[in-house]
Scaffold this motif. Structure first.
Motif, mmCIF file in Angstrom:
data_model
loop_
_atom_site.group_PDB
_atom_site.id
_atom_site.type_symbol
_atom_site.label_atom_id
_atom_site.label_comp_id
_atom_site.label_asym_id
_atom_site.label_seq_id
_atom_site.Cartn_x
_atom_site.Cartn_y
_atom_site.Cartn_z
ATOM 1 N N UNK A 104 79.796 -58.170 -81.519
ATOM 2 C CA UNK A 104 78.709 -58.812 -80.772
ATOM 3 C C UNK A 104 79.185 -59.253 -79.387
ATOM 4 N N UNK A 105 80.301 -59.965 -79.340
ATOM 5 C CA UNK A 105 80.813 -60.471 -78.063
ATOM 6 C C UNK A 105 81.155 -59.311 -77.133
ATOM 7 N N UNK A 106 81.811 -58.284 -77.680
ATOM 8 C CA UNK A 106 82.192 -57.137 -76.855
ATOM 9 C C UNK A 106 80.965 -56.397 -76.348
ATOM 10 N N UNK A 107 79.975 -56.197 -77.234
ATOM 11 C CA UNK A 107 78.767 -55.485 -76.823
ATOM 12 C C UNK A 107 77.996 -56.233 -75.747
ATOM 13 N N UNK A 108 77.815 -57.556 -75.947
ATOM 14 C CA UNK A 108 77.120 -58.352 -74.932
ATOM 15 C C UNK A 108 77.875 -58.324 -73.606
ATOM 16 N N UNK A 109 79.204 -58.501 -73.675
ATOM 17 C CA UNK A 109 79.999 -58.517 -72.447
ATOM 18 C C UNK A 109 79.931 -57.202 -71.693
ATOM 19 N N UNK A 110 80.057 -56.088 -72.411
ATOM 20 C CA UNK A 110 79.995 -54.787 -71.748
ATOM 21 C C UNK A 110 78.604 -54.502 -71.199
ATOM 22 N N UNK A 111 77.576 -54.952 -71.921
ATOM 23 C CA UNK A 111 76.219 -54.760 -71.418
ATOM 24 C C UNK A 111 75.988 -55.509 -70.122
ATOM 25 N N UNK A 121 69.736 -45.870 -73.777
ATOM 26 C CA UNK A 121 68.970 -44.902 -74.554
ATOM 27 C C UNK A 121 69.742 -44.349 -75.732
ATOM 28 N N UNK A 122 71.083 -44.330 -75.638
ATOM 29 C CA UNK A 122 71.915 -43.877 -76.752
ATOM 30 C C UNK A 122 72.173 -45.020 -77.738
ATOM 31 N N UNK A 123 72.468 -46.213 -77.199
ATOM 32 C CA UNK A 123 72.842 -47.338 -78.051
ATOM 33 C C UNK A 123 71.670 -47.847 -78.888
ATOM 34 N N UNK A 124 70.468 -47.853 -78.309
ATOM 35 C CA UNK A 124 69.318 -48.443 -79.002
ATOM 36 C C UNK A 124 69.005 -47.742 -80.324
ATOM 37 N N UNK A 172 79.641 -51.206 -85.522
ATOM 38 C CA UNK A 172 79.084 -50.164 -84.648
ATOM 39 C C UNK A 172 77.633 -50.482 -84.320
ATOM 40 N N UNK A 173 76.836 -50.813 -85.366
ATOM 41 C CA UNK A 173 75.437 -51.123 -85.138
ATOM 42 C C UNK A 173 75.248 -52.377 -84.316
ATOM 43 N N UNK A 174 76.031 -53.420 -84.620
ATOM 44 C CA UNK A 174 75.912 -54.670 -83.865
ATOM 45 C C UNK A 174 76.348 -54.459 -82.420
ATOM 46 N N UNK A 175 77.426 -53.713 -82.209
ATOM 47 C CA UNK A 175 77.880 -53.442 -80.842
ATOM 48 C C UNK A 175 76.794 -52.719 -80.046
ATOM 49 N N UNK A 176 76.165 -51.726 -80.666
ATOM 50 C CA UNK A 176 75.134 -50.955 -79.964
ATOM 51 C C UNK A 176 73.959 -51.851 -79.583
ATOM 52 N N UNK A 177 73.480 -52.663 -80.531
ATOM 53 C CA UNK A 177 72.349 -53.539 -80.236
ATOM 54 C C UNK A 177 72.741 -54.636 -79.243
ATOM 55 N N UNK A 178 73.964 -55.163 -79.373
ATOM 56 C CA UNK A 178 74.417 -56.208 -78.447
ATOM 57 C C UNK A 178 74.550 -55.663 -77.038
#
Length: 425
Positions: free
Chosen positions: A11-18, A34-37, A201-207
């Motif tokens: 979660x933290x990594x996904x939010x930060x990278x986003x 479009x890929x992550x969603x 993987x799923x949490x990272x993509x959504x985050x």
């Protein structure tokens, strides 16, 4: 690294990278979203596909276990009645307290708007019925259709009727059916563990999507969520002390000293089942006869989670608030019924394993989107601490109350055994 830690880091990594991706201003960001969603959506759907089988199987096995325990005698019957009353009061607490807390401590409007935009694809899974429509639709005409359309409340009603009818069967066919549904529970839990294994993987993509669309406000919103939902759980946790005082005539200080080791163990394990030996020792320190504690506490661990309704319902209310959905009295009534009912028999495992499957039925019954659950599961580690603390404290308080109200008195053998347990502790 634990499962909860991996999901939180994702979660933290996904939010930060986003957030960094948007700051870079590259044209590739929309393509990455479009890929992550859809990847995150597929992961959420994988969890969602277990909801209906689990709700049905949990309710049937939970009712069967309660009925079997009630056959053991008056003590077990009184324990089950008290458990049911507390579960409904827990759900009502969320309906009354959560809207008040959100009014007193609102989420910043810009953060709420940003989060709604970040999950623009999320949609209500239904509409709030009128009271008349609610009464008319609660009895399903076709249970298969109700299951396929995610009509959770009619499905729950049919399942409860089926479960109570099952308890009237002779022993052999009853045990065969209960064994069948218990096997469904076991298989679904295996599938959930597989899905959670790829959860990062799923949490990272959504985050990543949330971070790219909501920016830094996402962190503040998640902190707000953790504090508010934990607060309603703390209320039920603290209610264990008045229950012990008024129900079992135990002084508050004595109750605190007796359950202190169980509370420390609850923080370290986040599992009520792992705390059972410590709870038995705590009951002994409170002069609860071993014969009573040995019956009620294992039942409590199996079918009673006092903080489940209040915190599960609180999450659903928070999501409605997040999306600007007005909660009508009918929606709150539906949520109370779903939260109180689906908790019976839910497995006593750490929150990440049961988060979506416990809360999604409440959201679906109320017509609230479930997509945010895929993000909120990553921060469940903090609220889950208060879930376990409250459950363990309530288990001991309820056991002491049932024992006293059932006229159990510690005989000399029990007193000697309790003294040895205290010395061993």
């Amino acid at each position: 690294m634990s499962q909860a830690t991996r999901i939180l880091l994702a979660l933290v990594l996904g939010l930060g990278l986003g957030i960094l991706a948007v700051a870079s201003g590259g044209a590739w960001v929309e393509g990455a979203i479009g890929v992550a969603e859809p990847i995150g959506g597929m992961w959420l759907n994988a969890l969602r596909m277990t909801i209906v089988p689990l709700v049905v199987a949990f309710l049937i096995t939970g009712v069967a276990a309660s009925a079997e325990a009630a056959r053991a005698g008056r003590l077990a019957t009184r324990a089950i009645v008290l458990f049911v009353v507390i579960l409904w009061c827990s759900a009502l607490t969320a309906a009354l307290l959560m809207p008040l807390l959100l009014d007193l401590f609102p989420l910043a409007p810009d953060a709420a708007q940003a989060l709604r935009g970040a999950l623009a694809g999320a949609a209500s899974v239904g509409t709030a019925p009128s009271f008349a429509d609610f009464l008319q639709s609660i009895v399903p005409t076709n249970v298969i259709a109700a299951a396929s359309q995610d009509a959770i409340l009619p499905l729950i009603l049919f399942t409860l009727v089926f479960a109570f009818a099952l308890t009237r069967l002779p022993e052999e066919p009853r045990e065969r059916l209960v064994g069948f549904f218990q096997s469904i529970v076991d298989v679904m839990l295996v599938i959930i563990n597989w899905v959670l294994w790829i959860g990062p993987i799923g949490v990272f993509a959504l985050a990543f999507v949330v971070g790219a669309r909501a920016g830094g406000s996402a962190f503040g919103a998640l902190l707000h969520y953790v504090v508010i939902v934990s607060a309603v759980g703390i209320v039920v946790w603290l209610a264990a002390w008045p229950l012990a005082f008024f129900g079992a005539r135990i002084p508050l200080g004595r109750f605190t000293r007796a359950i202190a080791p169980t509370q420390a163990l609850a923080i370290s394990t986040q599992s009520s089942l792992a705390c059972l030996p410590a709870m038995l020792r705590a009951a002994a320190k409170l002069d609860v006869p071993a014969a009573a504690a040995g019956v009620v506490l294992p039942m409590a661990v199996a079918i009673f989670r006092a903080t489940g309704p209040v915190m599960n319902f609180a999450v659903a209310i928070y999501i409605a608030y997040w999306f600007g959905i007005e909660l009508t009295p009918t929606m709150l009534a539906v949520g109370v019924a779903a939260a109180a009912t689906t908790t019976m028999g839910a497995v006593g495992i750490p929150g990440q394993a049961s988060f979506v499957t416990s809360i999604a039925p409440i959201c679906i019954a109320m017509g609230v989107p479930i997509e945010p659950l895929a993000i909120l599961i990553a921060v469940e580690v903090v609220p889950d601490l208060f879930r376990t603390l409250g459950n363990v404290a309530m288990d001991v308080a309820a056991t002491a109350t049932v024992a006293r109200r059932s006229g159990f008195e510690a005989d000399e053998a029990d007193t000697r055994e309790d003294r040895l347990l205290e010395e061993g502790a």
